[in-house]
Write an enzyme that holds these catalytic residues in place. Structure first.
Site, PDB file in Angstrom:
ATOM      1  CB  THR A  89      -0.801   0.102   1.275  1.00 13.56           C
ATOM      2  OG1 THR A  89       0.077   0.366   2.308  1.00 13.56           O
ATOM      3  CG2 THR A  89      -1.783  -1.137   1.339  1.00 13.56           C
ATOM      4  CG  ASP A  90       1.242   5.947  -1.211  1.00 15.07           C
ATOM      5  OD1 ASP A  90       2.173   6.078  -0.378  1.00 15.07           O
ATOM      6  OD2 ASP A  90       0.833   6.614  -2.364  1.00 15.07           O
ATOM      7  CD1 TRP A  91       4.569   5.307   2.613  1.00 16.21           C
ATOM      8  CD2 TRP A  91       4.818   5.591   4.833  1.00 16.21           C
ATOM      9  NE1 TRP A  91       5.939   5.034   2.848  1.00 16.21           N
ATOM     10  CE2 TRP A  91       6.036   4.921   4.179  1.00 16.21           C
ATOM     11  CE3 TRP A  91       4.638   5.625   5.987  1.00 16.21           C
ATOM     12  CZ2 TRP A  91       6.954   4.690   5.016  1.00 16.21           C
ATOM     13  CZ3 TRP A  91       5.627   5.284   6.869  1.00 16.21           C
ATOM     14  CH2 TRP A  91       6.902   4.884   6.366  1.00 16.21           C
TER      15      TRP A  91
END
Length: 150
Positions: A89-91
């Site tokens: 995932t992205d942050w």
């Protein structure tokens, strides 16, 4: 770059075309438009460059968040294109839902799961709803969580 031992991460997969409300926008796009316009460049990178990792985007596509979108990550990326690296995932991209993030096809949640989200994933693993599948490939022994069903 990767032939020198440095991994490449292809991001932000997919349809991440705006900054305004990018963490909450729901992109409504036909499958044909997705495949011919938005996904074509990602497909080319996967097929020709073989990136070690892919980072899912924040936005939703036709309902589910990209990080929760099994069609996008499992069906298209892994099955149709043959990607066998790690998806992350992205942050904050797990949207605090570790189960949906894993079911969607991510292998790693970048820091964002709160205590409740971490506890849900741990409980699912302990209850054998998820199992570890060690296979050759990314970093010798990648760990892939696979949903077995509730």
């Amino acid at each position: 770059m990767q032939d020198q031992g440095v991994g490449v991460s292809m991001k932000h997969y997919a349809a991440n075309n705006q900054e305004t409300n990018r963490q909450s926008v729901n992109e409504i796009i036909s499958e044909r438009a997705l495949r011919e316009i938005y996904l074509a460049r990602f497909k080319r990178v996967v097929k020709e460059a073989h990136p070690w990792t892919v980072m899912s985007s924040y936005n939703s596509i036709n309902g589910p968040f990209s990080a929760h979108n099994s069609w996008l990550l499992n069906d298209v990326l892994r099955s149709d294109w043959g990607f066998n690296g790690m998806v992350m995932t992205d942050w904050g991209g797990s949207k605090l839902n570790g189960i949906a993030m894993l079911n969607g096809g991510n292998d790693l949640s970048m820091p964002s799961l709160n205590a409740v989200g971490k506890a849900a994933v741990k409980a699912a693993i302990l209850d054998r709803y998820f199992f570890l599948d060690f296979r050759k490939g990314f970093l010798s022994i990648p760990c892939r969580f696979v949903f077995k069903g509730f």
